[in-house]
Design a protein around this motif. Structure first.
Motif, PDB file in Angstrom:
ATOM      1  N   THR A  70      75.107  17.651  60.192  1.00 55.11           N
ATOM      2  CA  THR A  70      75.920  16.701  59.429  1.00 55.11           C
ATOM      3  C   THR A  70      76.116  17.161  57.991  1.00 55.11           C
ATOM      4  OG1 THR A  70      75.133  14.882  60.810  1.00 55.11           O
ATOM      5  CG2 THR A  70      76.110  14.309  58.687  1.00 55.11           C
ATOM      6  N   LEU A  71      75.029  17.626  57.368  1.00 58.19           N
ATOM      7  CA  LEU A  71      75.141  18.110  55.995  1.00 58.19           C
ATOM      8  C   LEU A  71      76.042  19.336  55.909  1.00 58.19           C
ATOM      9  CD1 LEU A  71      71.442  17.715  54.787  1.00 58.19           C
ATOM     10  CD2 LEU A  71      73.379  16.232  54.294  1.00 58.19           C
ATOM     11  N   ARG A  72      75.938  20.222  56.906  1.00 61.12           N
ATOM     12  CA  ARG A  72      76.799  21.407  56.903  1.00 61.12           C
ATOM     13  C   ARG A  72      78.268  21.004  57.053  1.00 61.12           C
ATOM     14  NH1 ARG A  72      74.683  23.798  60.928  1.00 61.12           N
ATOM     15  NH2 ARG A  72      73.142  25.007  59.745  1.00 61.12           N
ATOM     16  N   GLU A  73      78.547  20.043  57.942  1.00 59.83           N
ATOM     17  CA  GLU A  73      79.924  19.587  58.119  1.00 59.83           C
ATOM     18  C   GLU A  73      80.440  18.931  56.841  1.00 59.83           C
ATOM     19  OE1 GLU A  73      79.803  17.025  61.452  1.00 59.83           O
ATOM     20  OE2 GLU A  73      79.790  18.652  62.940  1.00 59.83           O
ATOM     21  N   ARG A  74      79.585  18.157  56.173  1.00 55.26           N
ATOM     22  CA  ARG A  74      80.007  17.531  54.923  1.00 55.26           C
ATOM     23  C   ARG A  74      80.308  18.585  53.860  1.00 55.26           C
ATOM     24  NH1 ARG A  74      75.845  12.388  54.146  1.00 55.26           N
ATOM     25  NH2 ARG A  74      76.593  11.158  55.918  1.00 55.26           N
ATOM     26  N   ALA A  75      79.466  19.620  53.818  1.00 53.89           N
ATOM     27  CA  ALA A  75      79.705  20.679  52.836  1.00 53.89           C
ATOM     28  C   ALA A  75      81.025  21.391  53.115  1.00 53.89           C
ATOM     29  CB  ALA A  75      78.546  21.670  52.847  1.00 53.89           C
ATOM     30  N   VAL A  76      81.281  21.678  54.400  1.00 53.62           N
ATOM     31  CA  VAL A  76      82.544  22.338  54.750  1.00 53.62           C
ATOM     32  C   VAL A  76      83.726  21.439  54.437  1.00 53.62           C
ATOM     33  CG1 VAL A  76      83.896  23.244  56.681  1.00 53.62           C
ATOM     34  CG2 VAL A  76      81.461  23.785  56.510  1.00 53.62           C
ATOM     35  N   ARG A  77      83.583  20.134  54.750  1.00 57.48           N
ATOM     36  CA  ARG A  77      84.671  19.203  54.466  1.00 57.48           C
ATOM     37  C   ARG A  77      84.909  19.068  52.968  1.00 57.48           C
ATOM     38  NH1 ARG A  77      83.129  15.691  57.671  1.00 57.48           N
ATOM     39  NH2 ARG A  77      81.890  14.365  56.306  1.00 57.48           N
ATOM     40  N   ALA A  78      83.797  19.042  52.201  1.00 52.56           N
ATOM     41  CA  ALA A  78      83.950  18.953  50.749  1.00 52.56           C
ATOM     42  C   ALA A  78      84.645  20.192  50.190  1.00 52.56           C
ATOM     43  CB  ALA A  78      82.585  18.778  50.090  1.00 52.56           C
TER      44      ALA A  78
END
Length: 407
Positions: free
Chosen positions: A179-187
């Motif tokens: 989830t954190l990795r996806e948030r970082a990519v989305r950010a």
């Protein structure tokens, strides 16, 4: 029953694709996967050998049972190499096998751990409940002479709960990392989109500024150069005046171009920050005087008592609207008289209207793309106002705009 109704019966790579540790049976294992699988195999084999040594130490146990237990325990440990692909099926099979085979207890616990890691809570709860139900069966069917039935049942239940809890914690941690990795990519993606949008808006603002500033100057150059070309017998005074206008317009165009390029090189807002002076409603007279000097007939009716008191943004927009309209009139209706009317005040807003009749004489049409009027409409909208333009009943053309002026 179909596999789509029960997705936890599918292979790990198909049922739970969001976890990076889930791979199909044909996927190539990484070094970490080999290390984890080897560790699980050795732990299961160690527990199985401990149970086998306890069975072998019992003098009442036949050697044939010891051999069968050894083979079954080895098969159970070897079956762990498919736990990534079929964790649920392997756990169910080893749960049934552990009812009568204590040597398979180590492999059984490892399979429960794999289910907790690779499957959601519902299948884990079902298999965990079945495992807890089967815990007292094995010591009842094959009791350990050195341990009581109650102690074996309690220890077995605690081990089952421990490995299931551990597996769910590992799964939660993996999901958090994903989830954190996806948030970082989305950010990062959103930041890139915002930067691209800001760059596009800056380019549009600079292009609009260049068009508004340079089109006016270059049109003067075109008109006077055309006059010199088609009137080679003009009086020397008129030729000198036209040449002077051409020289002054070229100089002003170069100055404006340098100022706009300076905005690109240094910080500033979209309206041209820095030290570059911006036109206002008070400089409208200078624009009209410049157009008259170029040979245009312009009538200015400025009904605003104090043009300097007008808001800077609204005054700049009015100036650009008048500048573009005069440029268009010079290109498409040369010789026609242009009427420029400005009215308004605080609370009423600013109304600007530019009209020109149809040209009375044939002329060489200067090419235009119509982007100037589009830019004016965008300017007025961004300033909170509106702009209309179109042909007049007499064949002329008119531009009407309204801009807000807060009291």
């Amino acid at each position: 029953m179909t596999r789509t109704e029960y997705p936890w019966l599918l292979p790990s790579s198909m049922a739970d694709p969001e976890l990076p540790g889930d791979r199909g049976g044909r996927a190539r294992r990484t070094v970490r996967d080999w290390a984890v699988d080897l560790t699980a195999f050795l732990c299961a084999a160690g527990l199985g050998m401990a149970a086998l040594s306890t069975i072998d130490a019992d003098p009442t146990t036949d050697d044939v049972f010891v051999l069968v237990d050894s083979l079954v325990g080895a098969a159970a440990c070897c079956a762990l190499w498919v736990r990534r692909r079929w964790p649920v099926g392997l756990a169910v099979a080893l749960t049934v096998l552990s009812l009568v085979e204590p040597v398979a207890a180590g492999a059984w616990l490892v399979s429960l751990f794999s289910v907790a890691v690779h499957r959601p809570f519902r299948p884990v709860a079902l298999i965990g409940a079945a495992a807890l139900v089967t815990v007292p069966v094995q010591p009842y069917l094959r009791p350990d002479p050195t341990t009581s039935f109650l102690a074996s049942t309690v220890v077995g239940a605690l081990l089952v709960l421990l490995v299931l809890s551990w597996g769910m914690v590992v799964r939660s941690r993996r999901q958090l990392v994903v989830t954190l990795r996806e948030r970082a990519v989305r950010a990062e993606t959103e930041a890139a989109l915002r930067a691209e949008q800001a760059q596009r808006l800056a380019r549009e603002a600079i292009a609009r500024e260049m068009h508004d500033v340079l089109a006016h100057r270059l049109t003067l150059l075109s008109v006077h150069a055309g006059a010199l070309e088609f009137r080679p017998d003009a009086p020397p005074a008129e030729v000198a005046r036209a040449a002077g206008v051409i020289r002054d317009s070229a100089h002003e165009a170069l100055q404006d171009l340098r100022q706009i390029i300076g905005v690109l090189r240094g910080p500033g807002d979209s309206d041209g920050g820095g030290d570059r002076p911006q036109p206002t409603l008070a400089t409208l007279d200078a624009l009209v005087a410049e157009s008259r000097l170029a040979g245009m007939r312009v009538t200015l009716d400025n009904r605003i008592a104090d043009p300097a008191a007008a808001p800077a943004a609204a005054g700049r927009t009015v100036y650009r609207i008048a500048q573009e309209s005069l440029t268009n009139a010079r290109k498409h209706a040369p010789g026609a008289e242009v009427t420029l009317t400005v009215d308004g005040g605080p609370g009423r807003g600013i109304t600007v209207e530019i009209r020109n009749p149809a040209p009375v004489e044939p002329f060489e049409r200067v090419p235009g793309s119509g982007q100037g009027l589009i830019g004016l409409t965008e300017r007025a909208t961004l300033a909170g106002g509106r702009l209309d333009h179109g042909p007049e009943p007499d064949g002329g053309f008119g531009v009407r705009a309204w801009l807000p002026w807060s009291p």
